[in-house]
Design a protein around this motif. Structure first.
Motif, mmCIF file in Angstrom:
data_model
loop_
_atom_site.group_PDB
_atom_site.id
_atom_site.type_symbol
_atom_site.label_atom_id
_atom_site.label_comp_id
_atom_site.label_asym_id
_atom_site.label_seq_id
_atom_site.Cartn_x
_atom_site.Cartn_y
_atom_site.Cartn_z
ATOM 1 N N GLY A 158 0.755 -1.147 -0.153
ATOM 2 C CA GLY A 158 0.084 -0.017 0.005
ATOM 3 C C GLY A 158 0.790 1.209 0.070
ATOM 4 N N LEU A 159 0.238 2.336 -0.504
ATOM 5 C CA LEU A 159 0.980 3.502 -0.623
ATOM 6 C C LEU A 159 0.386 4.423 0.264
ATOM 7 C CD1 LEU A 159 1.443 4.679 -4.310
ATOM 8 C CD2 LEU A 159 3.283 4.012 -2.825
ATOM 9 N N SER A 160 0.902 5.665 0.712
ATOM 10 C CA SER A 160 -0.061 6.615 1.161
ATOM 11 C C SER A 160 -1.221 6.772 0.427
ATOM 12 C CB SER A 160 0.904 7.873 1.314
ATOM 13 O OG SER A 160 0.081 9.096 1.713
ATOM 14 N N LEU A 161 -2.263 7.155 1.233
ATOM 15 C CA LEU A 161 -3.479 7.588 0.359
ATOM 16 C C LEU A 161 -3.422 8.628 -0.620
ATOM 17 C CD1 LEU A 161 -6.274 7.212 3.034
ATOM 18 C CD2 LEU A 161 -5.533 5.589 1.175
ATOM 19 N N LEU B 255 12.350 -0.683 0.331
ATOM 20 C CA LEU B 255 11.749 0.150 1.216
ATOM 21 C C LEU B 255 12.201 1.692 0.674
ATOM 22 C CD1 LEU B 255 12.737 -1.122 4.770
ATOM 23 C CD2 LEU B 255 10.703 -1.591 3.454
ATOM 24 N N THR B 256 11.320 2.505 0.476
ATOM 25 C CA THR B 256 11.744 3.772 -0.060
ATOM 26 C C THR B 256 12.202 4.550 1.138
ATOM 27 O OG1 THR B 256 9.421 4.734 0.559
ATOM 28 C CG2 THR B 256 9.444 4.018 -1.425
ATOM 29 N N HIS C 207 8.515 6.613 2.890
ATOM 30 C CA HIS C 207 8.683 7.952 2.648
ATOM 31 C C HIS C 207 7.573 8.709 2.770
ATOM 32 C CE1 HIS C 207 10.979 11.455 0.715
ATOM 33 N NE2 HIS C 207 9.836 11.579 -0.049
ATOM 34 N N PHE C 208 6.492 8.407 2.122
ATOM 35 C CA PHE C 208 5.242 9.302 1.885
ATOM 36 C C PHE C 208 4.375 9.066 3.356
ATOM 37 C CE2 PHE C 208 6.620 9.276 -2.508
ATOM 38 C CZ PHE C 208 6.566 10.574 -2.836
ATOM 39 N N ASP D 102 3.720 12.383 5.400
ATOM 40 C CA ASP D 102 2.263 12.833 5.640
ATOM 41 C C ASP D 102 2.320 13.295 7.302
ATOM 42 O OD1 ASP D 102 1.326 12.420 3.285
ATOM 43 O OD2 ASP D 102 0.562 10.440 3.657
ATOM 44 N N VAL D 103 2.910 12.511 8.026
ATOM 45 C CA VAL D 103 3.013 12.779 9.408
ATOM 46 C C VAL D 103 3.557 14.162 9.579
ATOM 47 C CG1 VAL D 103 4.130 12.090 11.617
ATOM 48 C CG2 VAL D 103 2.944 10.375 10.205
#
Length: 319
Positions: free
Chosen positions: A18-21, A158-159, A197-198, A202-203
């Motif tokens: 899964g990616l960040s939304l 892992l990014t 990464h993303f 986001d955080v």
């Protein structure tokens, strides 16, 4: 839906890619066998620091009592996959080490059953985006991928962690670009990639809305404990340990689990006992590293501590 399957002695984790939304829809799951396997982490100083590795391993033990896996951390500070080094690196005392100077030895000696690879932070050598440097990063990662896959070893990329844009917006954009390229390989080349990464970005941006001084890395590069926890959360969600969602710090998670702090402390002790021993045994071109204990001694200590970890995790299940 993410599932965790335990079939007799085989421990299978369905990994949800899964990616960040904000980036892309989730990908289809795939199975990774961990029980009785040797799991290798490679990367730069962020992996060598080991906090995200420790959090990941401790959570896997807690969520899957009795699982038996050997984790080896061969992160090396300053290292790149691109083979690049900026002029005057480390005050001119040595160029950045290149993963490919030791990768063949790692694969031959360690003989891992699964590899997690985290490169990118150093690979743009802290300069604005440049096509030649970007090409060297892509070539280095592709070479790593090809060598591992040729040996039929499962590999999960892992990014790279986020670089704080307050320090240098241009280099933050470089790592955004490198991460997006790596993520694109999931569809283009059917690579296995988990995005760290993303979720970190986001955080960082969300917390900055209420606290402009909030950081995940005091020097913009090396994540603090919270930054490593966000990395571990993303990795653990990528391997199906979804119960780590909703915990805003490692303490919140490990204090909430019976014997959680004790398991984490043993994991840290076990990883500390083996990390430098393996680095010394494999060999590398990075001066100034601590010399580890003899590998046979380190492996013996690792087995003793992992037995304690499994015993504690089983005790937690009974209690």
């Amino acid at each position: 839906m993410i599932q965790v399957l335990l079939l007799r002695t085989s421990f299978f984790i369905l990994v949800w890619m899964g990616l960040s939304l904000s980036q892309s829809p989730a990908q289809s799951p795939y199975a990774v066998e961990l029980n009785g396997k040797r799991v290798l982490f490679i990367g730069n100083s962020i992996t060598y620091a080991a906090h995200y590795v420790d959090y990941t391993l401790a959570a896997l033990y807690l969520e899957n009592p009795g699982v038996n896996m050997e984790a080896i951390n061969l992160g090396l500070p300053s290292e790149t996959a691109s083979g690049l080094s900026e002029p005057g690196h480390a005050g001119g005392s040595f160029p950045r080490p290149n993963l490919h100077d030791r990768l063949d030895r790692i694969l031959e000696i360690v003989k891992p059953d699964l590899i997690f690879s985290c490169y990118g932070m150093n690979d743009g050598i802290y300069l604005p985006l440049d096509e030649e440097r970007f090409a060297r990063y892509r070539e280095g990662i592709q070479l790593l991928h090809n060598k591992v896959i040729e040996k039929s070893i499962p590999l999960i990329h892992l990014t790279p962690p986020v670089f704080d844009p307050k320090k240098d917006p241009a280099y933050a954009d470089v790592l955004d670009t490198y991460s997006k390229w790596l993520l694109s390989q999931r569809e283009e080349s059917q690579w296995r990639v988990i995005d760290l990464h993303f979720p970190m970005k986001d955080v960082l941006l969300e917390r900055r809305q209420t606290d402009p001084d909030f950081v995940l890395a005091e020097d913009a590069i090396h994540p603090n404990h919270l930054g490593h926890w966000v990395m571990a959360q993303a990795l653990l969600q990528g391997v199906g340990a979804v119960t780590v969602k909703g915990y805003d710090s490692p303490d919140a998670y490990f204090f909430s689990k019976p014997l959680g702090q004790e398991v984490l402390a043993l994991v840290r002790k076990e990883q500390s006992a083996t990390k430098d021993a393996w680095l010394t045994h494999i060999g590398h071109e990075r001066p100034g590293m601590k010399e580890g204990m003899p590998l046979k001694q380190a492996i013996k200590e690792s087995k003793r501590l992992r037995k304690q970890i499994r015993s504690l995790s089983k005790k937690r299940k009974v209690n």
